[in-house]
Write an enzyme that holds these catalytic residues in place. Structure first.
Site, PDB file in Angstrom:
ATOM      1  N   HIS A 124      10.260   3.238  -8.905  1.00 45.20           N
ATOM      2  CA  HIS A 124       8.695   3.565  -8.928  1.00 45.20           C
ATOM      3  C   HIS A 124       8.702   4.420 -10.328  1.00 45.20           C
ATOM      4  CE1 HIS A 124       5.067   4.980  -6.970  1.00 45.20           C
ATOM      5  NE2 HIS A 124       5.426   5.726  -7.786  1.00 45.20           N
ATOM      6  N   GLU A 125       9.386   5.596 -10.296  1.00 40.65           N
ATOM      7  CA  GLU A 125       9.034   6.418 -11.399  1.00 40.65           C
ATOM      8  C   GLU A 125       9.118   5.819 -12.736  1.00 40.65           C
ATOM      9  OE1 GLU A 125       7.994   8.883  -8.668  1.00 40.65           O
ATOM     10  OE2 GLU A 125       7.291   9.035 -10.794  1.00 40.65           O
ATOM     11  N   HIS A 128       6.174   4.129 -13.699  1.00 40.84           N
ATOM     12  CA  HIS A 128       5.406   5.076 -14.728  1.00 40.84           C
ATOM     13  C   HIS A 128       5.578   5.151 -15.935  1.00 40.84           C
ATOM     14  CE1 HIS A 128       3.103   5.800 -10.904  1.00 40.84           C
ATOM     15  NE2 HIS A 128       4.109   6.898 -10.362  1.00 40.84           N
ATOM     16  N   HIS A 134      -0.267   4.062  -9.987  1.00 44.94           N
ATOM     17  CA  HIS A 134      -0.072   3.553  -8.742  1.00 44.94           C
ATOM     18  C   HIS A 134      -1.017   2.240  -8.202  1.00 44.94           C
ATOM     19  CE1 HIS A 134       1.412   7.858  -7.608  1.00 44.94           C
ATOM     20  NE2 HIS A 134       2.271   6.967  -7.860  1.00 44.94           N
TER      21      HIS A 134
END
Lengths: 444, 87
Positions: A124-125, A128, A134
């Site tokens: 997930h990170e 980014h 998101h």
């Protein structure tokens, strides 16, 4: 989802785990590094991005485990709550940097009740870190809420929704090298590259003709992704960046470095190329280029590509002082610019310019202490920083300082010599390893 | 929904501000959020989180607010500004 937060203009991105979880009883350092590697690989498998681990402080993606207020505007809040964040590519000083809350119980391949699955959060990170924001899509890895473990990193398949969004940012990777075949048919996953034990674990007994690390001289030595590799015949030993021997048993070259000809019985020299961090293997008139541990298409090629007029290369290494690549053959050396891909003028020169080195070399390598190391027979010579003269205490014994052999083992007669010269005076040094003390290094 | 405690309301408003659903309270005037703004923010968060959109800080909403998550906001300033412009 809201607008994308820009993206990287470059395609080769370096990363480094700068600080590790304090409570590393749960996750060892090598496991953390392996999980970061695979979490990044999820994205580089489908987008034209290449991630490579570096040792220095100038990594594009600096990864930290920290807690509470750590002065970046996103203070953590103890166990639960916010667990991690990463900075978008457009951030001026922190682009790509990724922080994990060290107050969380980070786990790997554990039930959800045991803690926070590090791989899932890292995927997930890093989404980014490459520019994704998101999304509300329920199955997306970019949902802001932690949704539990996502299974085995080697078998993880990114939700299609996320693939589309990263393709919108960077386009599709031309030679898709999925960890998993698209459409869910899971094929046997690629072996973990450079970050897990070579797959010779499945052969419990040492193959009979495997060399002895304490009495061998080495065909090639290289620093690859910050780790040291010692090649001998069809085998190699590997040391982590902390100089811990990954295994007392050698791994088999062909089972880890995919694509070398099966009849290749040894290599002459190996080095990690600056710029794209690919790995170059030399044997006789030929060389192979590897991306991670897979040989690239179109190899082997002739070493004349480098402008080398010789029939083979004894040694190859990149001097940290000028990021140039040096090739040695007998008593000559060449300087090559891997960024511009051409030989520098005025070479070859006599290797006597490297004061104190022996006339022949088995190989050479740079190391994370800033020195260059030159290997011949059972000894090595250290040349500090930007000097061209060996430091006073050289030569020393490879077996004791790098491969954790005791004095007795290291000094026993050479089983074979790469050249005809015999070793007449093996220098005695204070014993670095306690007698009879075997070093075992546990990795992920 | 059972009436909210002050603490729950405070937690909810902090959470909505932290993750971009509410503009931070005006640092000069200390202007608190209007009820409409709060209801709008709760609905946006419920929609983004896949909850039933009620506009109330009900149990499901408070529960999701307690779920471990990424620190980054769900709504970036740019989105808030562009929504304001559209309005």
């Amino acid at each position: 989802s809201s607008s994308q937060q820009n993206k990287w203009n470059k395609r080769h991105l370096s990363w480094r785990v700068r600080t590790f979880p304090k409570d590393s009883a749960l996750l060892g350092r090598d496991t953390v590094r392996a999980l970061m590697y695979y979490a990044l690989k999820v994205w580089s498998d489908i987008a034209p991005l290449n991630f490579h681990e570096v040792a220095g402080n100038d990594a594009d993606i600096q990864i930290d485990f920290t807690k509470a207020d750590h002065n970046d505007g996103y203070p953590f809040d103890g166990p639960g709550g916010t667990v991690a964040h990463a900075f978008f590519p457009g951030e001026r000083f922190t682009a790509g940097d990724t922080h994990f809350d060290d107050d969380e119980a980070w786990t790997f391949r554990s039930p959800e009740s045991h803690g926070m699955d590090l791989f899932a959060v890292a995927v997930h990170e890093f989404g980014h870190a490459i520019g994704l924001v998101h999304t509300s899509a329920m199955e997306s890895i970019m949902r802001p809420y932690y949704q539990g473990p996502v299974g085995d990193p080697l078998k993880y398949d990114l939700p299609y929704e996320d693939k589309v969004r990263v393709w919108q940012l960077y386009g599709v990777r031309d030679s898709v090298s999925y960890t998993n075949q698209p459409g869910g048919a899971s094929q046997t996953p690629d072996p973990p590259v450079l970050l897990d034990l070579p797959d010779n674990r499945s052969t419990p007994l040492l193959v009979q003709d495997a060399p002895d690390r304490c009495t061998s001289r080495f065909d090639a030595v290289a620093q690859i992704r910050g780790e040291a590799f010692f090649f001998k015949g069809k085998y190699f030993w590997r040391l982590t960046r902390e100089k811990h021997l990954v295994s007392l048993r050698p791994a088999q070259i062909h089972r880890f470095w995919k694509g070398l000809p099966p009849n290749l019985d040894s290599v002459d020299a190996v080095y990690e190329r600056p710029g794209d961090h690919k790995i170059v293997f030399f044997k006789g008139l030929k060389y192979w280029v590897f991306k991670d541990n897979n040989v690239e298409e179109g190899y082997p090629r002739p070493i004349t590509d480098f402008g080398l007029p010789v029939e083979a290369v004894d040694a190859a290494f990149v001097w940290q002082h000028n990021d140039k690549t040096y090739f040695f053959k007998d008593n000559q050396f060449w300087r090559y610019d891997d960024h511009l891909r051409h030989m520098d003028m005025g070479y070859p020169k006599d290797s006597i310019l490297w004061k104190g080195l022996p006339p022949h070399l088995d190989d050479a390598m740079r190391w994370s202490d800033g020195s260059s190391y030159f290997f011949n027979g059972k000894e090595y010579w250290q040349v500090p920083g930007s000097d061209m003269e060996v430091e006073a205490g050289s030569p020393r014994l490879i077996a004791k300082d790098w491969l954790f052999c005791t004095e007795m083992q290291a000094d026993s007669p050479d089983t074979e010599a790469k050249s005809t010269e015999t070793r007449v005076n093996v220098h005695r040094h204070p014993d670095h390893a306690e007698n009879g003390f075997e070093v075992c290094s546990c990795t992920s | 929904a059972p009436s909210l405690t002050t603490e729950q309301l405070d937690m909810g408003v902090d959470w909505l501000s932290k993750f971009g659903y509410l503009p931070p309270p005006d640092p000069v005037t200390g202007q608190l959020q209007t009820k409409e703004a709060l209801t709008r923010a709760i609905k946006a968060m419920q929609k983004f989180g896949g909850l039933k959109v009620t506009g109330l800080l009900d149990q499901a909403t408070l529960g999701l607010m307690k779920t471990p998550r990424c620190s980054l906001p769900d709504v970036s300033e740019m989105d808030v500004a562009s929504r304001r412009r559209r309005r």
